[in-house]
Write an enzyme that holds these catalytic residues in place. Structure first.
Site, PDB file in Angstrom:
ATOM      1  CG  HIS A 251      -1.923   0.931   1.335  1.00 48.05           C
ATOM      2  ND1 HIS A 251      -2.489   1.565   2.442  1.00 48.05           N
ATOM      3  CD2 HIS A 251      -2.700   1.515   0.446  1.00 48.05           C
ATOM      4  CE1 HIS A 251      -3.558   2.412   2.138  1.00 48.05           C
ATOM      5  NE2 HIS A 251      -3.537   2.390   0.792  1.00 48.05           N
ATOM      6  CB  CYS A 275      -1.856   9.063   6.893  1.00 45.14           C
ATOM      7  SG  CYS A 275      -2.854   8.688   8.163  1.00 45.14           S
ATOM      8  CB  THR A 278      -2.897  11.320  -2.717  1.00 48.09           C
ATOM      9  OG1 THR A 278      -3.565  10.316  -2.633  1.00 48.09           O
ATOM     10  CG2 THR A 278      -3.076  11.975  -4.106  1.00 48.09           C
ATOM     11  NE  ARG A 420      -4.529  10.717  10.263  1.00 50.93           N
ATOM     12  CZ  ARG A 420      -5.113  12.019  10.025  1.00 50.93           C
ATOM     13  NH1 ARG A 420      -5.460  12.581  11.098  1.00 50.93           N
ATOM     14  NH2 ARG A 420      -5.175  12.067   8.783  1.00 50.93           N
TER      15      ARG A 420
END
Ligand code: OXD
Ligand code: MN
Length: 627
Positions: A251, A275, A278, A420
């Site tokens: 991922h 998070c 992109t 995060r």
């Protein structure tokens, strides 16, 4: 004649029958025939790679009103998902596992026979009166060692259209592939629709993954993360295939970071949904290959990677001219874009955090919307959903990397893991070696649940390598695969841990601005080539103040203060020790096959933290470590 083709013939046009019969693999015909037998569509439409077929899918998405052409700019359409269908659904997503086997306590699973009977029951006759669209896709560049073929049957023109923007066409690859070639299979139905063409039977939503048959079933959902089979669904099957075959399906974003003298260094980066994945891949001045899923292979002992996809299904919240100028520009220009779950008013899409005021009424996922409108539970409905999205093809972006379709992939210089983490990890650090990076940053990745999945937001959790929602093999096996992968390489990619979400321990405010990640990338690029020094800390190598100061000026034209540096890069010993505790507990309690290296590497990290604490106290400025 092949009996499956014979069965299919009455539902196909002559031309479509031709297209299907040219494929030599009878398993293709069998899958489609069985899907048709189960779901009972009125007709079947075969989409080849031709411009004509692709244009037809696009037209149908609008003609059936699954996408509305109410936006003014040419090529822009909007799709709405139901109120209970605004994100990936962890509850409804299950692995079908043969009796007596278990993948992991941390994964949602169901007995295979029971699950198959259930999902087939829900899919039965689901396409009555509709068209079943068949799409052939190449995951990864075609004609390459990375290529995996995929076939999806769906009754949603929106899903079929999204696949055009997000994937590489694969009909030609199926024609070339032999009669026994392998492919991933997806069967999807949007299920019962209301007059707005929105799935309504959300209690009967099922997303079941059958590893044994390489098949995904998805029903009563349209949200692309649940319905576009080649995104997170086929990804689960690919992870398993990779595990058997000795490569990695991750991922991860893929980007080219541009260094001094025209040098380009490729990075992969794992971040949980929402998070910053992109926006990292889209940093201005750098180039993007992918923002979501990468396949990584050892080719001649070098880690090389491709983007599995060819487009972005991105979160639109907070895309604004300041923080994400390139995407913002694309979303404001003519060209093919599918917006989902935004607010529409007078032919213009609006979303949260777009940098300008939103209208007080319009149309959104709840239908006609006005400020103050409430849902059934009495909660205010926001103008646009937090998880509203856009789908675009990468090749339409001016910063698309020219290596996107390189069949050999790109050589990875670095890999980053970003969570995060409000309290413990510094904004950027480099691991001591591959193993330390995989364990201390990848396997220890902590985050909070976000709006990208249905359910409560802000719940802290371990999200191993940001892949935990998609993992289809025992978690310990995944860690082992990663450790092994690096050991075989001549020079493994340099591993970095990043954290965009560190907060001030006194006032709780974020310690970094959104754009700061660009500086971290530039620092990592230099570290890959050993062009800047670093400070050894208990948790990894830290940047030096002078280097960051120079980079802040160069990249963002910002004066970076020593005070900010010390706040951001101090090692917080109590928070780091607590983190190690949480990670250890998670693996001890949930993952019976955890490799011993994980405990060993964390044990050493704990020891380094305690030693540093004895010397410098609980909160250690990077400068004390330097001296
Ligand atoms: C995504 C996700 O859409 O991870 O990429 O939710
Ligand atoms: Mn994702």
């Amino acid at each position: 004649m092949n009996p499956y083709l014979e069965v299919l013939q009455p539902k196909l046009s002559k031309a479509d029958y031709q297209k299907l019969s040219q494929i030599a693999n009878p398993n293709v015909h069998e899958f489609i025939a069985k899907a048709s037998d189960l779901c009972h569509p009125e007709r079947i439409s075969i989409c080849s790679d031709s411009a004509e077929d692709i244009a037809y899918v696009r037209r149908q998405a609008v003609a059936t009103c699954e996408e509305k052409a109410i936006l003014t700019l040419p090529g822009h359409t909007v799709h709405f998902d139901g109120e209970h269908d605004q994100g990936r659904d962890r509850q409804a997503t299950k692995y079908l596992v043969p009796r007596g086997l278990s993948l992991s306590k941390a994964l949602n699973q169901i007995d295979r026979q029971e699950g198959l009977a259930e999902v087939r029951g829900v899919l039965k006759d689901a396409m009555n009166g509709r068209t079943m669209i068949v799409r052939f896709i190449s995951l990864g560049p075609p004609n390459s060692v990375f290529t995996i073929l995929g076939l999806q049957c769906t009754d949603s023109w929106y899903v079929a259209h999204s696949e055009d923007l997000l994937y590489r066409p694969g009909y030609g690859e199926f024609l070339k592939a032999g009669p026994k070639s392998d492919f991933l299979r997806v069967l999807h139905s949007a299920g019962k629709l209301n007059e707005d063409m929105v799935s309504v039977e959300h209690e009967k939503k099922r997303i079941y993954i059958d590893n044994m048959d390489n098949t995904i079933y998805s029903v009563n959902t349209q949200y692309a993360g649940n319905s576009v089979g080649f995104k997170k669904l086929a990804f689960r099957l690919a992870i398993r295939k990779a595990s058997y075959e000795g490569w990695l399906a991750e991922h991860m974003l893929l980007m080219g970071a541009h260094g001094p003298n025209g040098r380009k260094t490729f990075f992969a980066g794992a971040f949980p949904s929402a998070c910053g994945k992109t926006s990292t891949a889209m940093l201005p001045g750098e180039t993007i290959l992918g923002d979501d899923i990468a396949y990584i292979r050892d080719i001649d002992q070098v880690a090389r990677a491709v983007n599995v996809e060819a487009g972005i299904f991105g979160i639109i919240q907070d895309i604004n001219p300041k923080d994400d100028a390139l995407i913002f520009k694309l979303l404001e220009s003519p060209g093919e874009v599918i917006f989902s779950n935004v607010l529409v008013k007078d032919g213009k899409p609006y979303w949260l955090g777009m940098g300008s005021d939103l209208p007080k009424d319009g149309v959104n996922f709840s239908g006609a919307w006005y400020e103050g409108k409430k849902d059934e539970a009495g909660n205010q409905i926001p103008p646009a959903h937090k998880n509203a999205r856009y789908a675009v093809a990468l090749k339409n972006l001016e910063n698309c990397d020219p290596e996107l379709d390189n069949p050999q992939g790109v050589e990875l210089g670095g890999v980053m893991y970003g969570g995060r983490d409000a309290k413990a990890y510094v904004p950027v650090q480099q691991s001591f070696d591959w193993e330390h990076g995989i364990i201390a940053y990848g396997a220890s990745l902590e985050t909070e649940t976000t709006f990208a999945t249905i359910g409560e937001e802000g719940v802290p959790e371990i999200n191993m390598m940001s892949i935990q929602d998609f993992i289809s093999i025992p978690l310990g096996q995944n860690i082992r695969n990663n450790l092994e992968f690096g050991k075989k390489l001549k020079k493994p990619p340099v591993v970095f841990g990043v954290n965009y979400f560190l907060r001030d321990k006194d006032n709780g405010k974020f310690l970094n601005a959104i754009q700061d990640k660009h500086v971290w990338i530039k620092w990592m690029e230099l570290r890959v080539h050993n062009e800047v020094d670093a400070i050894e800390s208990p948790t990894g190598y830290l940047p030096k103040y002078e280097d960051l100061r120079r980079l802040f000026k160069q990249v963002l034209n910002k004066d970076y203060s020593k005070e900010d540096y010390v706040k951001q890069f101090s090692i917080r010993v109590p928070e780091n020790l607590a983190k190690i505790e949480r990670v250890q507990r998670f693996y001890q309690e949930n993952v019976s096959d955890t490799p011993l290296e994980l405990f060993g590497i964390l044990y050493l990290q704990r020891g380094r933290l305690l030693k540093a604490k004895a010397r410098f106290g609980d909160y250690i400025s990077p400068e004390s470590l330097e001296s």
